[in-house]
Design an enzyme around this catalytic site. Structure first.
Site, PDB file in Angstrom:
ATOM      1  N   LYS A 173      25.960  49.371 -10.518  1.00  7.53           N
ATOM      2  CA  LYS A 173      26.238  48.240  -9.620  1.00  7.53           C
ATOM      3  C   LYS A 173      27.367  48.694  -8.686  1.00  7.53           C
ATOM      4  O   LYS A 173      28.546  48.590  -9.005  1.00  7.53           O
ATOM      5  CB  LYS A 173      26.667  47.029 -10.455  1.00  7.53           C
ATOM      6  CG  LYS A 173      26.444  45.675  -9.825  1.00  7.53           C
ATOM      7  CD  LYS A 173      27.082  45.444  -8.487  1.00  7.53           C
ATOM      8  CE  LYS A 173      28.570  45.293  -8.514  1.00  7.53           C
ATOM      9  NZ  LYS A 173      29.173  45.296  -7.136  1.00  7.53           N
ATOM     10  N   SER A 226      39.856  47.436  -9.002  1.00  6.12           N
ATOM     11  CA  SER A 226      41.225  46.913  -9.031  1.00  6.12           C
ATOM     12  C   SER A 226      41.573  46.401 -10.433  1.00  6.12           C
ATOM     13  O   SER A 226      40.687  46.072 -11.231  1.00  6.12           O
ATOM     14  CB  SER A 226      41.358  45.792  -8.010  1.00  6.12           C
ATOM     15  OG  SER A 226      40.459  44.761  -8.336  1.00  6.12           O
ATOM     16  N   CYS A 281      42.839  56.069  -5.212  1.00  2.30           N
ATOM     17  CA  CYS A 281      43.602  55.639  -6.391  1.00  2.30           C
ATOM     18  C   CYS A 281      44.613  56.710  -6.797  1.00  2.30           C
ATOM     19  O   CYS A 281      45.491  56.460  -7.607  1.00  2.30           O
ATOM     20  CB  CYS A 281      42.673  55.343  -7.546  1.00  2.30           C
ATOM     21  SG  CYS A 281      41.764  56.788  -8.035  1.00  2.30           S
ATOM     22  N   GLU A 383      50.198  47.339  -5.665  1.00  2.00           N
ATOM     23  CA  GLU A 383      49.420  48.373  -4.974  1.00  2.00           C
ATOM     24  C   GLU A 383      49.080  47.890  -3.552  1.00  2.00           C
ATOM     25  O   GLU A 383      48.581  46.776  -3.383  1.00  2.00           O
ATOM     26  CB  GLU A 383      48.115  48.614  -5.746  1.00  2.00           C
ATOM     27  CG  GLU A 383      47.213  49.639  -5.098  1.00  2.00           C
ATOM     28  CD  GLU A 383      45.882  49.796  -5.846  1.00  2.00           C
ATOM     29  OE1 GLU A 383      45.245  48.777  -6.186  1.00  2.00           O
ATOM     30  OE2 GLU A 383      45.473  50.947  -6.077  1.00  2.00           O
TER      31      GLU A 383
HETATM   32  P1  NAD Z   1      37.355  45.746  -6.724  1.00  2.00           P
HETATM   33  O1  NAD Z   1      37.988  45.508  -8.039  1.00  2.00           O
HETATM   34  O2  NAD Z   1      37.456  44.692  -5.679  1.00  2.00           O
HETATM   35  O3  NAD Z   1      35.782  46.009  -6.902  1.00  2.00           O
HETATM   36  C1  NAD Z   1      35.288  46.931  -7.851  1.00  2.00           C
HETATM   37  C2  NAD Z   1      33.916  46.484  -8.306  1.00  2.00           C
HETATM   38  O4  NAD Z   1      34.027  45.214  -8.954  1.00  2.00           O
HETATM   39  C3  NAD Z   1      32.917  46.316  -7.169  1.00  2.00           C
HETATM   40  O5  NAD Z   1      31.662  46.804  -7.598  1.00  2.00           O
HETATM   41  C4  NAD Z   1      32.884  44.813  -6.958  1.00  2.00           C
HETATM   42  O6  NAD Z   1      31.637  44.353  -6.483  1.00  2.00           O
HETATM   43  C5  NAD Z   1      33.164  44.268  -8.343  1.00  2.00           C
HETATM   44  N1  NAD Z   1      33.852  42.981  -8.309  1.00  2.00           N
HETATM   45  C6  NAD Z   1      34.705  42.527  -7.347  1.00  2.00           C
HETATM   46  N2  NAD Z   1      35.160  41.298  -7.677  1.00  2.00           N
HETATM   47  C7  NAD Z   1      34.604  40.978  -8.862  1.00  2.00           C
HETATM   48  C8  NAD Z   1      34.712  39.843  -9.725  1.00  2.00           C
HETATM   49  N3  NAD Z   1      35.465  38.791  -9.408  1.00  2.00           N
HETATM   50  N4  NAD Z   1      34.025  39.847 -10.879  1.00  2.00           N
HETATM   51  C9  NAD Z   1      33.245  40.915 -11.208  1.00  2.00           C
HETATM   52  N5  NAD Z   1      33.107  41.999 -10.423  1.00  2.00           N
HETATM   53  C10 NAD Z   1      33.777  42.050  -9.271  1.00  2.00           C
HETATM   54  O7  NAD Z   1      37.916  47.142  -6.193  1.00  2.00           O
HETATM   55  P2  NAD Z   1      37.710  47.792  -4.762  1.00  2.00           P
HETATM   56  O8  NAD Z   1      38.508  47.043  -3.763  1.00  2.00           O
HETATM   57  O9  NAD Z   1      36.262  48.024  -4.498  1.00  2.00           O
HETATM   58  O10 NAD Z   1      38.352  49.224  -5.009  1.00  2.00           O
HETATM   59  C11 NAD Z   1      39.709  49.512  -4.820  1.00  2.00           C
HETATM   60  C12 NAD Z   1      40.463  49.461  -6.121  1.00  2.00           C
HETATM   61  O11 NAD Z   1      39.921  50.391  -7.032  1.00  2.00           O
HETATM   62  C13 NAD Z   1      41.934  49.847  -5.970  1.00  2.00           C
HETATM   63  O12 NAD Z   1      42.699  48.979  -6.760  1.00  2.00           O
HETATM   64  C14 NAD Z   1      41.981  51.255  -6.528  1.00  2.00           C
HETATM   65  O13 NAD Z   1      43.230  51.661  -7.031  1.00  2.00           O
HETATM   66  C15 NAD Z   1      40.975  51.159  -7.606  1.00  2.00           C
HETATM   67  N6  NAD Z   1      40.495  52.466  -8.001  1.00  2.00           N
HETATM   68  C16 NAD Z   1      40.914  52.951  -9.202  1.00  2.00           C
HETATM   69  C17 NAD Z   1      40.502  54.198  -9.622  1.00  2.00           C
HETATM   70  C18 NAD Z   1      40.944  54.734 -10.949  1.00  2.00           C
HETATM   71  O14 NAD Z   1      40.353  55.674 -11.416  1.00  2.00           O
HETATM   72  N7  NAD Z   1      41.952  54.196 -11.582  1.00  2.00           N
HETATM   73  C19 NAD Z   1      39.652  54.968  -8.816  1.00  2.00           C
HETATM   74  C20 NAD Z   1      39.248  54.442  -7.591  1.00  2.00           C
HETATM   75  C21 NAD Z   1      39.672  53.182  -7.201  1.00  2.00           C
END
Ligand code: NAD
Length: 497
Positions: A173, A226, A281, A383
């Site tokens: 997904k 996130s 990240c 962040e």
């Molecule tokens: P996000 O949390 O908004 O989304 C991630 C995934 O979760 C997406 O597929 C999204 O559709 C889904 N999602 C969003 N809201 C949701 C909800 N309420 N309920 C269920 N699923 C939901 O993250 P983003 O903005 O796409 O990515 C950026 C974030 O990812 C930053 O915080 C970054 O630090 C983090 N990140 C972390 C790593 C790591 O390895 N620690 C790696 C890459 C990115």
């Protein structure tokens, strides 16, 4: 305008939920596609198809699975430029950086080709009177990957490759902001001879994620995104008895000691803080300067370079930074810059003024540089995930070590110094999962593993490497004997005889 589908059982299926989400080209601000948001009925269908494909794929010999992964890897190399272009267009990272990010995903595929060796069990011969003891690693079943917007090829590849190689079937997904690559990668798997239904992609939002987390046929969930969503995914998945690894946000510190080569540090900071517009990240978002002389010199070195960052449309060559992913994300970063100003940090370079002639509707932002940032500031604690570098001044190594250690996030960190003793102590003591010594972005290679600590990761296993083999398999242990005479009754617990 493109209309995305779901990819289930090797077929492109139009969305039926009636809900869609727009995809934009961040370099122009124009809507480039619509992506369907799956209903729980569509998720149910994807899981049904995947579950039906599981027995045959799990029973496929490990050598055959390895051959599929080898062909898959070769095709990923062939399509690397295409994948990079797709992701650069939707994400906004510049094309050279996009090419690199695809490679970092392909490396995980490459590592998975060694699955006959990696998935070997253990054997103990004759542990007691003619008894042999052995263990094997079995696939789990239907596993899920939920991925963020910032690495739309690399992170799906981290997850899918070892899940598939170990004999699982996947429902991916992806982020709804840049869904092109995961779909293309699943098609490439089928082109490589992967059976349809083994690697499926459903597009969607919270409805899709929650349907996946609540379905008892899903055995494991790998999430990257996130921290608030990682927490939700981890809590829901584990409450429902699933294996779960959920990687969250980050705030990565670079500790700069007075003996470091400050020209080299400035070079390292430019790439690590502003590359990919800070939407990594593992980006360095905090420079911790030991002593005012270090901070003053770095401000002097960085200021003209941050002002002169080469920023432009992501597909143009030779750029250092493209736009941010969405208009909303750009607004969020701007709000954090204002927060830093309001909290009293010194905004040395203000990227909010940046405009690109001819691309006024693109989601561009210049690089920003803060000095005199204090640990009690909210803009330091949270962040930002944009092209913003915050310098914090400390007076000692211990104070710098404590900053990274006490921060809520613990994904990556680095130390720049010429002192082996200081570097060794930092690497040993800092409460962070991945540490660089004179290396600004210490993302481990595919034969190690990736994972942070504290609020940057929930769960027990890291991404890729042997950690992924463990995450995607369960151990079965067999105690066997082939007696030549009748087995005697024995009412006590078996012990060595
Ligand atoms: P996000 O949390 O908004 O989304 C991630 C995934 O979760 C997406 O597929 C999204 O559709 C889904 N999602 C969003 N809201 C949701 C909800 N309420 N309920 C269920 N699923 C939901 O993250 P983003 O903005 O796409 O990515 C950026 C974030 O990812 C930053 O915080 C970054 O630090 C983090 N990140 C972390 C790593 C790591 O390895 N620690 C790696 C890459 C990115």
């Amino acid at each position: 305008m493109k209309h995305y589908t779901h990819y289930i059982g090797g077929e492109h299926l139009s969305g039926t939920s009636g809900r869609t989400s727009p995809v934009f080209n961040p370099s122009t601000g124009a809507k480039s596609a619509e992506v369907p948001l799956a209903s729980s009925a569509e998720i149910d269908h994807a899981i049904t198809v995947a579950a039906a494909a599981f027995p045959a794929w799990a029973a496929t010999s490990v050598v055959q699975r390895s051959r599929v992964m080898t062909r898959f890897t070769a095709l990923l190399y062939k399509y690397q430029p295409q994948l990079a272009e797709l992701l650069s267009q939707e994400h906004g990272k510049v094309i050279e950086d996009a090419m690199g990010s695809v490679i970092r995903g392909i490396e995980a595929a490459e590592f998975s080709c060694g699955i006959p060796h990696l998935q070997k069990g253990e054997f103990s011969d004759n542990v007691a009177g003619g008894i042999d003891l052995y263990s094997m690693r079995k696939p789990l079943g239907v596993v899920v990957g939920i991925t963020p917007f910032n690495f739309p090829a690399m992170i799906p590849l981290w997850m899918a490759t070892m899940a598939l190689a170990t004999g699982n079937v996947v429902v991916m997904k992806p982020s709804e902001k840049d869904p092109a690559c995961p779909m293309r990668i699943a098609e490439i798997f089928v082109e490589a001879g992967g059976p349809p239904g083994v690697f499926n992609v459903v597009n969607g939002d919270k409805v899709a994620v929650d349907a996946l987390l609540n379905d008892s046929r899903i055995k494991a969930v790998s999430f990257v995104g996130s921290t608030p969503i990682a927490r939700h995914v981890y809590a829901t998945a584990t409450r429902n008895g699933k294996r779960c690894q959920a990687m969250g946000g980050a705030k990565n510190h670079m500790l700069i000691l007075p003996d470091a080569d400050l020209d080299g540090v400035a070079n390292a900071l430019m790439g690590a803080a502003y590359g990919s517009a800070g939407e990594r990240c593992m980006a360095i978002s905090v420079g911790v300067c030991v002593g005012d002389a270090v901070a003053d010199r770095l401000v002097e070195l960085l200021t003209p370079r941050v002002k002169a960052l080469k920023i432009g449309p992501s597909l143009d060559k030779g750029l250092e930074m493209g736009p941010l992913v969405t208009k909303e994300h750009r607004e969020k970063v701007i709000n954090y810059i204002q927060m830093g100003v309001d909290e009293g940090a010194d905004l040395v370079v203000d990227g909010r003024d940046f405009t690109l002639a001819g691309h006024e509707d693109g989601y561009f932002l210049g690089g920003s540089l803060f000095d005199h940032v204090k640990p009690e500031m909210t803009s330091y604690q949270q962040e930002i995930f944009g092209p913003v570098l915050q310098l914090v001044r400390v007076q000692s190594f211990d104070e710098g070590l404590a900053l990274a250690t006490d921060h809520d996030y613990g994904n990556g960190t680095s130390i720049f110094t010429r002192s082996g003793a200081a570097a060794r102590t930092y690497a040993d003591k800092v409460e962070v999962g991945m540490v660089g010594i004179n290396v600004p972005i210490p993302v481990p290679l595919a034969f190690h593993s990736f994972g942070g600590w504290k609020l940057s990761s929930f769960g027990d296993h890291n991404q890729y490497g042997m950690e992924a083999v463990r995450f995607y398999t369960k151990v079965k242990t067999i105690t066997a004997r082939w007696p030549e005479s009748t087995i005697a009754a024995d009412f006590s617990i078996p012990t060595l005889k």
